[in-house]
Design an enzyme around this catalytic site. Sequence first.
Site, PDB file in Angstrom:
ATOM      1  N   ARG A  50       0.883  -1.187   0.000  1.00 20.72           N
ATOM      2  CA  ARG A  50       0.000   0.000   0.000  1.00 20.72           C
ATOM      3  C   ARG A  50       0.906   1.218   0.000  1.00 20.72           C
ATOM      4  NH1 ARG A  50      -5.362   1.467   3.479  1.00 20.72           N
ATOM      5  NH2 ARG A  50      -6.172   0.048   1.887  1.00 20.72           N
ATOM      6  N   HIS A  71      -7.373   0.729  -6.388  1.00 24.51           N
ATOM      7  CA  HIS A  71      -7.577  -0.118  -5.193  1.00 24.51           C
ATOM      8  C   HIS A  71      -8.279  -1.408  -5.654  1.00 24.51           C
ATOM      9  CE1 HIS A  71      -7.871  -1.304  -1.161  1.00 24.51           C
ATOM     10  NE2 HIS A  71      -8.790  -0.486  -0.691  1.00 24.51           N
ATOM     11  N   GLN A  75     -10.228  -3.992  -3.292  1.00 24.04           N
ATOM     12  CA  GLN A  75     -11.558  -3.577  -2.830  1.00 24.04           C
ATOM     13  C   GLN A  75     -12.614  -3.923  -3.872  1.00 24.04           C
ATOM     14  OE1 GLN A  75     -12.333  -1.923   0.274  1.00 24.04           O
ATOM     15  NE2 GLN A  75     -14.327  -2.678  -0.391  1.00 24.04           N
ATOM     16  N   ASP A 113     -17.237   7.240  -1.836  1.00 26.25           N
ATOM     17  CA  ASP A 113     -16.030   7.088  -1.016  1.00 26.25           C
ATOM     18  C   ASP A 113     -15.751   8.447  -0.394  1.00 26.25           C
ATOM     19  OD1 ASP A 113     -13.616   6.175   0.067  1.00 26.25           O
ATOM     20  OD2 ASP A 113     -12.526   6.215  -1.838  1.00 26.25           O
ATOM     21  N   CYS A 157     -16.303   1.699   0.421  1.00 29.21           N
ATOM     22  CA  CYS A 157     -15.176   0.845   0.829  1.00 29.21           C
ATOM     23  C   CYS A 157     -14.818   1.019   2.299  1.00 29.21           C
ATOM     24  CB  CYS A 157     -13.964   1.119  -0.063  1.00 29.21           C
ATOM     25  SG  CYS A 157     -13.292   2.787   0.111  1.00 29.21           S
ATOM     26  N   ARG A 189     -13.471  -8.604   1.933  1.00 31.22           N
ATOM     27  CA  ARG A 189     -12.050  -8.398   1.653  1.00 31.22           C
ATOM     28  C   ARG A 189     -11.261  -9.658   2.002  1.00 31.22           C
ATOM     29  NH1 ARG A 189     -10.050  -3.247   1.604  1.00 31.22           N
ATOM     30  NH2 ARG A 189      -8.157  -4.283   0.892  1.00 31.22           N
TER      31      ARG A 189
HETATM   32  N1  NVA Z   1      -9.961   6.664  -1.468  1.00 29.72           N
HETATM   33  C1  NVA Z   1      -9.600   6.271  -0.139  1.00 29.72           C
HETATM   34  C2  NVA Z   1      -9.811   4.801   0.059  1.00 29.72           C
HETATM   35  C3  NVA Z   1      -9.519   4.306   1.447  1.00 29.72           C
HETATM   36  C4  NVA Z   1      -9.676   2.823   1.589  1.00 29.72           C
HETATM   37  C5  NVA Z   1      -8.151   6.621   0.124  1.00 29.72           C
HETATM   38  O1  NVA Z   1      -7.317   6.424  -0.769  1.00 29.72           O
HETATM   39  O2  NVA Z   1      -7.846   7.114   1.218  1.00 29.72           O
HETATM   40  N1   CP Z   2     -11.315  -0.081   2.450  1.00 33.00           N
HETATM   41  C1   CP Z   2     -10.052  -0.135   2.884  1.00 33.00           C
HETATM   42  O1   CP Z   2      -9.114  -0.419   2.120  1.00 33.00           O
HETATM   43  O2   CP Z   2      -9.910   0.141   4.201  1.00 33.00           O
HETATM   44  P1   CP Z   2      -8.564   0.325   5.014  1.00 33.00           P
HETATM   45  O3   CP Z   2      -7.965   1.650   4.589  1.00 33.00           O
HETATM   46  O4   CP Z   2      -8.986   0.333   6.453  1.00 33.00           O
HETATM   47  O5   CP Z   2      -7.622  -0.799   4.700  1.00 33.00           O
END
Ligand code: NVA
Ligand code: CP
Length: 308
Positions: free
Chosen positions: A107, A134, A137, A222, A262, A291
């Site tokens: 990540r 992502h 997800q 989101d 998500c 997930r």
């Molecule tokens: N769009 C959000 C998703 C979090 C799971 C982010 O990148 O923070």
């Molecule tokens: N939806 C998701 O990826 O959540 P986290 O940021 O908690 O991993």
Amino acid sequence: MAVQHFLTLRDLPRNTLKTLIDDAVRLKKARHARAAAADWLPLRGLVLGMIFEKSSTRTRVSFEAGVSQLGGSAIFLSPKDTQLGRGEPVEDTARVISRMVDIIMVRTFEHEKIETFAQHSRVPVINALTDDFHPCQLLADMQTFVEHRGDIAGKTVAWVGDGNNMCQSYINAAQQFDFQLRIACPDGFRPMTSLLEAHSDRVSIGSDPAAAVDGAHLVVTDTWASMGQEEEKKLREEKFARFQVNHDLMARAHDQALFMHCLPAYRGHEVSAELLEDPRYSVVWDEAENRLYAQQALMLHLLGLPVP
Ligand code: NVA
Ligand code: CP
């Protein structure tokens, strides 16, 4: 043979993605029925490396628990405690770690960084979120739709809000899972033009949430400010004020429409508290749970291990 990575949904053929969703549904049923054979431990002796340069609740727990349940183990690596955080090149990090573990999830911020990582890795690399995509997800979201409503092919999905990593993954999903996607975004917050252009047969974009949601079978949103955009929060709240998904907006969708997010969710911003908690529409808790199973199915596939 080249190592198979999963950096976007386009890395796997459509039929493989479909199989993964079916596998995930079966893995979940078996676990819920406690029918998973105690001696079915396909990941025994295998190790997942988990590199997190951003925070996480769902992704960390689902990968770590998912590996443990299948007999493997996971190592959590944060930039704070590794040489990556002190400037060791990503190429070197990838070459070293991939000689020690069997599969790696990353990540991070720039999507190019995970591409570089994958180019230098001997083992499969999974995108656990970048600024642009992502895909894990989306596997969970597709599984959730299938479980509640059956095949998503031919259906209409509405994305309301930021043209962010999740929105861009929905564009790829429209192609791979064969649905129409209508996006409603404020000007200046649209997804990548190149991606929109490449999928113009399945994806339309505008700035009217009501038009996007009209008759849709699935409505998704989101956060308005993703990780790394914390300083823009105030500005974004103003720009996105018309883009909240709530009961009024959902009333325009198909009468069997589902709502997904998500998570983490910001109640009263991109979604009303009432809609998020309304089980007639909201499947966000199933979506989060999935997930676990979608990623188990993914890891088994990338490691060439069949799901019985
Ligand atoms: N769009 C959000 C998703 C979090 C799971 C982010 O990148 O923070
Ligand atoms: N939806 C998701 O990826 O959540 P986290 O940021 O908690 O991993």
